[in-house]
Enzyme design. Structure first.
Site, PDB file in Angstrom:
ATOM      1  N   HIS A 313       0.859  -1.190   0.000  1.00  0.00           N
ATOM      2  CA  HIS A 313       0.000   0.000   0.000  1.00  0.00           C
ATOM      3  C   HIS A 313       0.890   1.234   0.000  1.00  0.00           C
ATOM      4  O   HIS A 313       1.936   1.267   0.628  1.00  0.00           O
ATOM      5  CB  HIS A 313      -0.906   0.021   1.247  1.00  0.00           C
ATOM      6  CG  HIS A 313      -2.085   0.918   1.105  1.00  0.00           C
ATOM      7  ND1 HIS A 313      -2.015   2.267   1.313  1.00  0.00           N
ATOM      8  CD2 HIS A 313      -3.353   0.651   0.718  1.00  0.00           C
ATOM      9  CE1 HIS A 313      -3.200   2.799   1.079  1.00  0.00           C
ATOM     10  NE2 HIS A 313      -4.035   1.856   0.713  1.00  0.00           N
ATOM     11  N   ASP A 371      -7.918  -5.282  -0.021  1.00  0.00           N
ATOM     12  CA  ASP A 371      -8.417  -6.148  -1.109  1.00  0.00           C
ATOM     13  C   ASP A 371      -8.048  -7.612  -0.916  1.00  0.00           C
ATOM     14  O   ASP A 371      -8.542  -8.465  -1.663  1.00  0.00           O
ATOM     15  CB  ASP A 371      -7.837  -5.653  -2.447  1.00  0.00           C
ATOM     16  CG  ASP A 371      -8.435  -4.304  -2.828  1.00  0.00           C
ATOM     17  OD1 ASP A 371      -7.655  -3.353  -3.015  1.00  0.00           O
ATOM     18  OD2 ASP A 371      -9.665  -4.207  -2.887  1.00  0.00           O
TER      19      ASP A 371
HETATM   20  C1  SDX Z   1      -6.227  -0.041  -2.947  1.00  0.00           C
HETATM   21  O1  SDX Z   1      -4.470   4.528  -2.205  1.00  0.00           O
HETATM   22  C2  SDX Z   1      -5.407   3.904  -1.523  1.00  0.00           C
HETATM   23  O2  SDX Z   1      -5.821   4.300  -0.448  1.00  0.00           O
HETATM   24  C3  SDX Z   1      -5.951   2.674  -2.229  1.00  0.00           C
HETATM   25  C4  SDX Z   1      -6.974   1.841  -1.454  1.00  0.00           C
HETATM   26  C5  SDX Z   1      -8.237   2.611  -1.198  1.00  0.00           C
HETATM   27  O3  SDX Z   1      -8.948   2.261  -0.243  1.00  0.00           O
HETATM   28  O4  SDX Z   1      -8.584   3.491  -2.031  1.00  0.00           O
HETATM   29  O5  SDX Z   1      -6.415   1.437  -0.200  1.00  0.00           O
HETATM   30  C6  SDX Z   1      -7.378   0.591  -2.231  1.00  0.00           C
HETATM   31  O6  SDX Z   1      -6.004   0.282  -4.075  1.00  0.00           O
HETATM   32  C7  SDX Z   1      -5.367  -1.024  -2.210  1.00  0.00           C
HETATM   33  C8  SDX Z   1      -4.134  -1.528  -3.070  1.00  0.00           C
HETATM   34  C9  SDX Z   1      -4.626  -2.648  -3.984  1.00  0.00           C
HETATM   35  N1  SDX Z   1      -3.548  -3.030  -4.947  1.00  0.00           N
HETATM   36  C10 SDX Z   1      -2.899  -4.190  -4.846  1.00  0.00           C
HETATM   37  O7  SDX Z   1      -3.051  -4.991  -3.936  1.00  0.00           O
HETATM   38  C11 SDX Z   1      -1.950  -4.462  -6.030  1.00  0.00           C
HETATM   39  C12 SDX Z   1      -0.597  -4.973  -5.506  1.00  0.00           C
HETATM   40  N2  SDX Z   1       0.057  -3.884  -4.799  1.00  0.00           N
HETATM   41  C13 SDX Z   1       1.025  -3.082  -5.552  1.00  0.00           C
HETATM   42  O8  SDX Z   1       0.737  -2.906  -6.896  1.00  0.00           O
HETATM   43  C14 SDX Z   1       1.486  -1.844  -4.784  1.00  0.00           C
HETATM   44  O9  SDX Z   1       1.797  -2.259  -3.520  1.00  0.00           O
HETATM   45  C15 SDX Z   1       0.570  -0.636  -4.694  1.00  0.00           C
HETATM   46  C16 SDX Z   1       0.095  -0.188  -6.026  1.00  0.00           C
HETATM   47  C17 SDX Z   1      -0.600  -0.923  -3.828  1.00  0.00           C
HETATM   48  C18 SDX Z   1       1.383   0.508  -4.046  1.00  0.00           C
HETATM   49  O10 SDX Z   1       2.355   0.872  -4.972  1.00  0.00           O
HETATM   50  P1  SDX Z   1       3.478   1.970  -4.564  1.00  0.00           P
HETATM   51  O11 SDX Z   1       3.135   2.682  -3.327  1.00  0.00           O
HETATM   52  O12 SDX Z   1       3.772   2.773  -5.797  1.00  0.00           O
HETATM   53  O13 SDX Z   1       4.691   1.083  -4.183  1.00  0.00           O
HETATM   54  P2  SDX Z   1       5.785   0.645  -5.211  1.00  0.00           P
HETATM   55  O14 SDX Z   1       5.132   0.086  -6.429  1.00  0.00           O
HETATM   56  O15 SDX Z   1       6.740   1.781  -5.372  1.00  0.00           O
HETATM   57  O16 SDX Z   1       6.471  -0.549  -4.416  1.00  0.00           O
HETATM   58  C19 SDX Z   1       7.544  -0.308  -3.534  1.00  0.00           C
HETATM   59  C20 SDX Z   1       8.409  -1.562  -3.665  1.00  0.00           C
HETATM   60  C21 SDX Z   1       8.776  -1.861  -5.099  1.00  0.00           C
HETATM   61  O17 SDX Z   1      10.034  -2.524  -5.095  1.00  0.00           O
HETATM   62  P3  SDX Z   1      11.370  -1.617  -5.415  1.00  0.00           P
HETATM   63  O18 SDX Z   1      11.119  -0.948  -6.762  1.00  0.00           O
HETATM   64  O19 SDX Z   1      11.479  -0.647  -4.278  1.00  0.00           O
HETATM   65  O20 SDX Z   1      12.502  -2.651  -5.457  1.00  0.00           O
HETATM   66  O21 SDX Z   1       7.656  -2.691  -3.192  1.00  0.00           O
HETATM   67  C22 SDX Z   1       7.447  -3.602  -4.286  1.00  0.00           C
HETATM   68  C23 SDX Z   1       7.714  -2.839  -5.568  1.00  0.00           C
HETATM   69  O22 SDX Z   1       8.202  -3.707  -6.580  1.00  0.00           O
HETATM   70  N3  SDX Z   1       6.058  -4.039  -4.214  1.00  0.00           N
HETATM   71  C24 SDX Z   1       5.642  -5.288  -4.404  1.00  0.00           C
HETATM   72  C25 SDX Z   1       4.258  -5.267  -4.201  1.00  0.00           C
HETATM   73  N4  SDX Z   1       3.879  -4.018  -3.924  1.00  0.00           N
HETATM   74  C26 SDX Z   1       4.992  -3.264  -3.938  1.00  0.00           C
HETATM   75  N5  SDX Z   1       6.316  -6.426  -4.701  1.00  0.00           N
HETATM   76  C27 SDX Z   1       5.570  -7.567  -4.830  1.00  0.00           C
HETATM   77  N6  SDX Z   1       4.228  -7.611  -4.644  1.00  0.00           N
HETATM   78  C28 SDX Z   1       3.542  -6.481  -4.328  1.00  0.00           C
HETATM   79  N7  SDX Z   1       2.208  -6.521  -4.143  1.00  0.00           N
END
Ligand code: SDX
Length: 437
Positions: A313, A371
């Site tokens: 998140h 989720d």
């Molecule tokens: C919702 O914003 C809100 O409030 C949203 C929400 C709401 O109520 O409105 O809470 C609802 O959208 C919840 C999130 C649902 N999405 C998912 O579950 C999809 C999987 N999660 C990721 O796509 C990600 O964690 C996000 C999109 C939720 C957050 O993305 P960020 O904040 O841009 O984080 P990032 O992509 O920069 O990740 C930081 C690091 C990265 O690695 P590095 O580049 O630092 O090496 O963490 C890794 C990412 O690769 N990472 C993951 C991961 N999520 C982040 N690695 C593996 N699996 C994951 N799920």
């Protein structure tokens, strides 16, 4: 002497300017840098808005490190335990919990607006039977302004209020109609004698040919309680991507139905509200606990686009309080659906346990989000997987209309128009085609 300002020094020119440091009731202070370009001739660069506050808001407060979520100051766990979705919607829209009289009037008005214009039913016939329900939601919600053009003066507070009530009232009816169209069943009208979640389940699953004794097996207290809880937990979440989309669209003065339709489109993405549907697909793909290490490795592999859906998140870097509450509810709903040893739920629990012990997830602070478990409950309630994000839409409409009302009531609100860092070609002259290489 300490001052509530921040100074920015442009080291390339040696120029320094001071900007106000704004402090809210709670949370991170913000530097008011609207005059940055005028004073220092520079922009800020913050793609993804990692450290950018887009507005002032009094609706929802999140502390990502402490796992705190407040709706108008009330902790989410207290609302989840004691409130109903429509009472929370009233709170988000109006700022305080309603009195008994206020709640009665609010619920009555919502029920009165829950019908759709009969001509809207024809819209659904234009969709192929296997259209994704979210595609139907975007299209039908966006078309509502064609039916209510007499109350679309956005400068009129009463027009804004009634538009917000209509949106909240009709969204479950449109959602259920999207499902009924996809299964070829006749639409069911909302009933004035049913509670909001009961009405939705009745519009989803009641059948004209149903034997009376079967009537309402899908509207039982455990189901209605679980739906109210899920809708409360999904109702609002500060300036998330879809709410920010609604605010940006609304800043142009577009009608609320078009703005909510834009929010629905943004929520659909798998990185946002589409994750609940993606979690179920991911669990089905993993299949069994012995495959978990293989998928955790894929999630950690930078060359593999696979991410653990339902994990991570942008704000919560400790735990998502909503996920904790939903996990507890899973047990009750699964037990009632005599699915208490549901293999998907067992697999989800095993996946969470494995991931939370893995160094990568610990170091990157990736925890289950809202989720991760919600789909398991929806599945136990016989909601089809492609309707999971539609369920999120129903709930988040309360937040979207609240932010829309808050923003439109703000006299100083301006059109949102970000700038950019240009990385394209410098100026160059047109070249005739016979001179191009
Ligand atoms: C919702 O914003 C809100 O409030 C949203 C929400 C709401 O109520 O409105 O809470 C609802 O959208 C919840 C999130 C649902 N999405 C998912 O579950 C999809 C999987 N999660 C990721 O796509 C990600 O964690 C996000 C999109 C939720 C957050 O993305 P960020 O904040 O841009 O984080 P990032 O992509 O920069 O990740 C930081 C690091 C990265 O690695 P590095 O580049 O630092 O090496 O963490 C890794 C990412 O690769 N990472 C993951 C991961 N999520 C982040 N690695 C593996 N699996 C994951 N799920």
């Amino acid at each position: 002497m300490k001052k509530d300002t921040v100074s920015i020094i442009d080291n390339s020119t040696g120029r320094e300017e001071e900007f106000p440091l704004l402090k809210g009731t709670l949370g991170t202070p913000t530097a008011e840098i609207g005059t940055l370009n005028k004073k220092l001739g520079i922009f800020t660069f913050d793609p993804g808005f990692m450290a950018t506050a887009s507005c002032k808001s009094a609706i929802t407060y999140i502390d990502g490190d402490q796992g705190v979520l407040l709706y108008r100051g009330y902790p989410i766990d207290q609302l989840a335990k004691n409130s109903s979705f429509l009472e929370v919607a009233y709170l988000l829209m109006n700022g305080d919990l309603p009195t008994e009289t206020e709640l009665y009037a609010f619920v009555k008005e919502i029920n009165q607006h829950s019908m759709l214009h009969e001509a809207l039913r024809g819209f659904f016939d234009g969709f192929h039977y296997d259209a994704h329900p979210m595609a139907m939601m975007v299209g039908v919600v966006g078309s509502l302004s064609a039916f209510y053009h007499s109350e679309l003066d956005m400068n009129d507070p009463e027009h804004r209020r009634i538009s917000a009530m209509r949106m909240l009232a009709k969204i479950p009816t449109i959602a259920a109609a999207s499902y009924r169209h996809s299964v070829g069943w006749p639409f069911v009208y909302p009933r004035l004698d049913l509670e909001y979640c009961e009405n939705f389940m009745n519009m989803m699953f009641s059948l004209p040919a149903q034997k009376f004794i079967d009537e309402g097996h899908y509207i039982d207290p455990v189901t209605v309680k679980a739906l109210n809880l899920l809708f409360i937990l999904h109702a609002d979440h500060e300036q998330n991507a879809s709410t920010s989309t609604v605010r940006l669209a609304s800043s142009t003065g577009a009608n609320p139905y078009a703005c909510i339709s834009a929010g629905i489109g943004a929520l659909w993405g798998p990185a946002h509200g589409g994750a609940n549907e993606a979690v179920l697909s991911m669990l089905a793909e993993i299949g069994s606990a012995d495959k978990i290490p293989e998928y955790i490795a894929k999630a950690k592999d930078k060359n593999d686009p696979f991410r653990l859906m339902g994990f991570g998140h942008r704000v919560y870097k400790n735990f998502d309080p909503r996920a904790t509450i939903i996990r507890e509810t899973c047990h009750e709903v699964l037990e009632k659906a005599s699915m208490d040893n549901d293999p998907l739920f067992e697999l989800a629990l095993a996946l969470e346990e494995y991931a939370l012990k893995d160094e990568y997830f610990i170091e990157k602070k990736l925890y289950p989000n809202v989720d991760f478990y919600s789909g398991i409950i929806y599945k136990a309630l016989n909601i089809p997987v492609d309707m999971f994000t539609v369920m999120f839409v129903i709930a988040r409409t309360a937040g979207w209309v609240s932010h829309w009302l808050e923003m439109m009531a703000e006299p100083s609100h301006r059109i949102g128009r970000p700038r950019q860092l240009y990385t394209g070609q410098p100026r160059r002259d047109y070249m005739d085609i016979d001179k191009r290489k």
